[in-house]
Scaffold this motif. Structure first.
Motif, mmCIF file in Angstrom:
data_model
loop_
_atom_site.group_PDB
_atom_site.id
_atom_site.type_symbol
_atom_site.label_atom_id
_atom_site.label_comp_id
_atom_site.label_asym_id
_atom_site.label_seq_id
_atom_site.Cartn_x
_atom_site.Cartn_y
_atom_site.Cartn_z
ATOM 1 N N TRP A 15 3.021 14.098 -0.190
ATOM 2 C CA TRP A 15 1.739 13.450 0.103
ATOM 3 C C TRP A 15 0.592 14.201 -0.558
ATOM 4 N N ILE A 16 0.712 15.509 -0.636
ATOM 5 C CA ILE A 16 -0.343 16.329 -1.238
ATOM 6 C C ILE A 16 -0.360 16.144 -2.755
ATOM 7 N N THR A 17 0.814 16.121 -3.353
ATOM 8 C CA THR A 17 0.898 16.020 -4.813
ATOM 9 C C THR A 17 0.806 14.576 -5.299
ATOM 10 N N PHE A 49 0.833 -1.201 0.000
ATOM 11 C CA PHE A 49 0.000 0.000 0.000
ATOM 12 C C PHE A 49 0.868 1.252 0.000
ATOM 13 N N CYS A 50 0.324 2.313 -0.588
ATOM 14 C CA CYS A 50 1.007 3.608 -0.588
ATOM 15 C C CYS A 50 0.352 4.585 0.380
ATOM 16 N N ASN A 51 -0.621 4.119 1.134
ATOM 17 C CA ASN A 51 -1.281 4.985 2.105
ATOM 18 C C ASN A 51 -1.812 4.149 3.261
ATOM 19 N N VAL A 52 -1.919 4.791 4.416
ATOM 20 C CA VAL A 52 -2.536 4.187 5.586
ATOM 21 C C VAL A 52 -3.327 5.285 6.284
ATOM 22 N N PHE A 53 -4.528 4.942 6.758
ATOM 23 C CA PHE A 53 -5.399 5.922 7.403
ATOM 24 C C PHE A 53 -5.518 5.532 8.872
ATOM 25 N N LEU A 54 -4.870 6.295 9.744
ATOM 26 C CA LEU A 54 -4.860 6.003 11.175
ATOM 27 C C LEU A 54 -6.029 6.738 11.830
ATOM 28 N N THR A 84 3.654 7.674 17.231
ATOM 29 C CA THR A 84 4.594 6.587 16.961
ATOM 30 C C THR A 84 4.401 6.031 15.551
ATOM 31 N N ALA A 85 3.135 5.844 15.161
ATOM 32 C CA ALA A 85 2.842 5.317 13.827
ATOM 33 C C ALA A 85 3.259 6.313 12.744
ATOM 34 N N LEU A 86 2.999 7.604 12.975
ATOM 35 C CA LEU A 86 3.381 8.621 11.992
ATOM 36 C C LEU A 86 4.898 8.682 11.833
ATOM 37 N N ASP A 87 5.614 8.566 12.930
ATOM 38 C CA ASP A 87 7.086 8.526 12.851
ATOM 39 C C ASP A 87 7.548 7.358 11.981
ATOM 40 N N ARG A 88 6.846 6.227 12.104
ATOM 41 C CA ARG A 88 7.206 5.061 11.301
ATOM 42 C C ARG A 88 6.915 5.307 9.816
ATOM 43 N N VAL A 89 5.779 5.956 9.542
ATOM 44 C CA VAL A 89 5.447 6.301 8.161
ATOM 45 C C VAL A 89 6.518 7.220 7.573
ATOM 46 N N ILE A 90 6.918 8.222 8.332
ATOM 47 C CA ILE A 90 7.946 9.148 7.862
ATOM 48 C C ILE A 90 9.265 8.411 7.639
ATOM 49 N N ALA A 91 9.600 7.493 8.530
ATOM 50 C CA ALA A 91 10.846 6.723 8.397
ATOM 51 C C ALA A 91 10.852 5.921 7.095
ATOM 52 N N HIS A 92 9.717 5.319 6.745
ATOM 53 C CA HIS A 92 9.638 4.576 5.478
ATOM 54 C C HIS A 92 9.882 5.506 4.290
ATOM 55 N N PHE A 102 7.476 5.354 -0.676
ATOM 56 C CA PHE A 102 6.421 6.364 -0.589
ATOM 57 C C PHE A 102 5.214 5.784 0.151
ATOM 58 N N LEU A 103 4.886 6.381 1.281
ATOM 59 C CA LEU A 103 3.740 5.975 2.087
ATOM 60 C C LEU A 103 3.198 7.214 2.773
ATOM 61 N N ARG A 104 1.928 7.525 2.515
ATOM 62 C CA ARG A 104 1.352 8.702 3.156
ATOM 63 C C ARG A 104 0.345 8.285 4.226
ATOM 64 N N GLU A 105 0.207 9.117 5.237
ATOM 65 C CA GLU A 105 -0.832 8.920 6.243
ATOM 66 C C GLU A 105 -1.981 9.837 5.853
ATOM 67 N N ASP A 106 -3.165 9.266 5.654
ATOM 68 C CA ASP A 106 -4.253 9.996 5.013
ATOM 69 C C ASP A 106 -4.825 11.126 5.860
ATOM 70 N N TYR A 107 -4.940 10.932 7.179
ATOM 71 C CA TYR A 107 -5.510 12.010 7.998
ATOM 72 C C TYR A 107 -4.592 13.223 7.995
ATOM 73 N N ALA A 108 -3.296 12.977 8.122
ATOM 74 C CA ALA A 108 -2.330 14.073 8.055
ATOM 75 C C ALA A 108 -2.377 14.750 6.695
ATOM 76 N N THR A 109 -2.531 13.959 5.640
ATOM 77 C CA THR A 109 -2.560 14.513 4.292
ATOM 78 C C THR A 109 -3.744 15.452 4.104
ATOM 79 N N ILE A 110 -4.894 15.090 4.668
ATOM 80 C CA ILE A 110 -6.074 15.954 4.570
ATOM 81 C C ILE A 110 -5.806 17.296 5.240
ATOM 82 N N ILE A 111 -5.225 17.253 6.437
ATOM 83 C CA ILE A 111 -4.914 18.490 7.162
ATOM 84 C C ILE A 111 -3.852 19.297 6.412
#
Length: 501
Positions: free
Chosen positions: A496-498, A294-299, A328-336, A342-351
């Motif tokens: 993540w936005i683009t 997956f290229c996205n995860v929604f926490l 903790t999960a967002l830090d892991r997403v950023i680390a990847h 490429f992996l985006r967190e969807d809630y953060a992306t919306i904001i």
């Protein structure tokens, strides 16, 4: 005899008019809000959602007209404030029309009105998920499947939407257990959309267990999108989403593989729901999404509605625990991302989209006016019409505050412009809600009358004790801190936005 001395009445809100006359104004203030960050910097946010971080005390200096363009130490700040529409060198800014256009763009999600139409096609389900937000049933097709009469009435109402692009989403229960009803609804909608000149997007929400090759082929032929659930590795998913005498995880993973193979990578998505068990394994959950490509995860946290509220031990937790999990999960997403995946967190992306672009978002929870009714409407299996999916879930607790009417009996105008909709709309705009109107994060947040009512028994809500407010304020501040302290993270966030790594 006592002498009464009349002194000017002092208030907390306003100083004496003379106070303002003594200020030598070299610039005019434009609307903005401010917030003291945890690191003692101040965040200034204007009406358009533009933000700037400044040293502590700067907001007071701006308001007191102490920023001097002729002072070399202030010159750069002065220019940033003018360029960012926080102050103006003229009483009426030269670029007022530009500001108005940008504000209209941010609110353009209102232009065409309701897009998402959810059809709860059946309450039947073969899973027994402990966090399920509706009281699923396992039998009695005639009673718990949406009738053809209600399907027809729902489609007729959907065609009355002024929006030329509508989404028809099938939910359950398990929607695939009523696949013949889905086929009926899609075929009838195809004919109706041609007549009404509508472009329709079809989505099926499913756990994938009942999926057959014939269903997949029909989805391919009709460009139907699949939305499923994946709560993490097998030991989490099977515990959260129990299927008697079987592995729900195996069904989900195999179903995702088959959907990708037939429908394409971009036509199947997955959501995770955070239970108490999930809170203990943020790294494993993120890594599972990466392992499955997956290229996205929604926490997202559990919503406090319906059947989910009956299992406090598994589903109830403090907002602070979720935020620690999220961090903790967002830090892991950023680390990847830093490692090249490429992996985006969807809630953060919306904001972030609301923070870094002038464009609107389609996410109901972060819209103002709120997305219920404006962006989404729900047709329940029994024909009842609700203001949002959460409103439908609330009705499972015998709370019908947000029920708007009945398919086949209520007219379009009664549903969307009637007294019930008008009453709800009073609490749907965070620009005018107490505690929101003066909050610096207001342009990035939303209004949620259903959540307020469910948790505080008041559709307006009370911000100091609101979990919605606490969660969003913390996440927004955390995102700002991350990207302003590390250029590499800002670059990741913008990707993540683009959608481009």
């Amino acid at each position: 005899m006592e002498t009464t001395i009349n002194t000017p009445r002092q208030t907390r809100k306003f100083k004496d008019p003379q106070y303002y006359k003594t200020i030598s104004a070299d610039y005019s203030l434009l609307p903005f809000r401010f917030h003291r960050m945890a690191d003692s910097r101040e965040l200034l946010v204007n009406e358009l959602g533009d933000f700037i971080l400044v040293p502590e005390g700067t907001a007071a200096r701006i308001i007191q007209k102490e920023i001097n363009a002729e002072n070399p130490e202030d010159r750069s700040l002065f220019e940033d404030l003018v360029a960012g529409f926080f102050i103006s060198e003229k009483r009426i800014p030269d670029l007022l029309e530009v500001m108005a256009t940008r504000y209209r763009t941010r609110k353009s999600f209102l232009d065409h009105f309701t897009s998402l139409h959810i059809f709860v096609i059946s309450l039947r389900c073969e899973h027994t998920c402990h966090y399920c937000q509706v009281s699923r049933v396992t039998s009695d097709k005639d009673t718990f499947d949406m009738s053809r009469y209600h399907i027809d009435a729902g489609i007729d109402m959907m065609m009355q939407s002024p929006n030329p692009h509508v989404t028809m989403e099938f939910q359950g229960g398990e929607a695939l257990l009523a696949f013949e009803s889905i086929v009926y609804a899609v075929e009838r909608t195809k004919a109706a959309s041609a007549k009404h000149n509508k472009q329709v997007t079809y989505v099926i929400c499913t756990n994938l267990a009942p999926l057959t090759d014939e269903m997949l082929q029909y989805c391919k032929e009709n460009n139907i999108l699949i939305s499923t659930s994946l709560d993490g590795p097998a030991f989490i998913h099977n515990k959260n989403r129990h299927k008697p005498n079987a592995s729900s995880y195996d069904f989900a993973v195999e179903g995702i593989r088959r959907c990708r193979e037939v429908l394409g990578e971009d036509n199947v998505s997955a959501l995770t729901t955070t239970t108490n068990l999930s809170l203990e394994h943020p790294l494993e959950i993120v890594d599972e999404y990466v392992r499955l490509g997956f290229c996205n995860v929604f926490l997202r946290p559990i919503n406090p509605y319906g059947f989910a509220t009956r299992s406090d031990r598994k589903n109830k937790y403090e907002t602070s625990r979720f935020l620690e999990y999220y961090k903790t999960a967002l830090d892991r997403v950023i680390a990847h991302n830093l490692d090249g995946y490429f992996l985006r967190e969807d809630y953060a992306t919306i904001i972030l989209r609301k923070m870094l672009t002038p464009f609107p978002v389609g996410y109901v929870d972060l819209q103002s006016p709120a997305g219920l009714i404006n962006n989404v409407i729900v047709f329940n299996y029994d024909g009842a019409i609700y203001a949002s999916d959460e409103a439908r879930m609330l009705a499972e607790m015998q709370d019908y505050t947000f029920r708007l009417g009945q398919l086949g009996r209520s007219t379009y105008n009664e549903i969307f412009y009637g007294g019930q909709a008008q009453e709800i709309s009073q609490a749907m705009t965070n620009e005018s809600l107490p505690g929101c109107s003066e909050c610096a994060f207001q342009p990035y947040c939303g209004a949620d009358p259903v959540f307020n009512h469910a948790t505080q028994e008041d559709i307006y809500g009370y911000r100091p004790t609101s979990a919605f407010c606490q969660r969003n304020m913390w996440i927004i501040e955390h995102l700002i801190t991350l990207m302003t302290n590390d250029p590499r993270i800002e670059k990741i966030f913008r990707s993540w936005i683009t959608g481009k790594s």
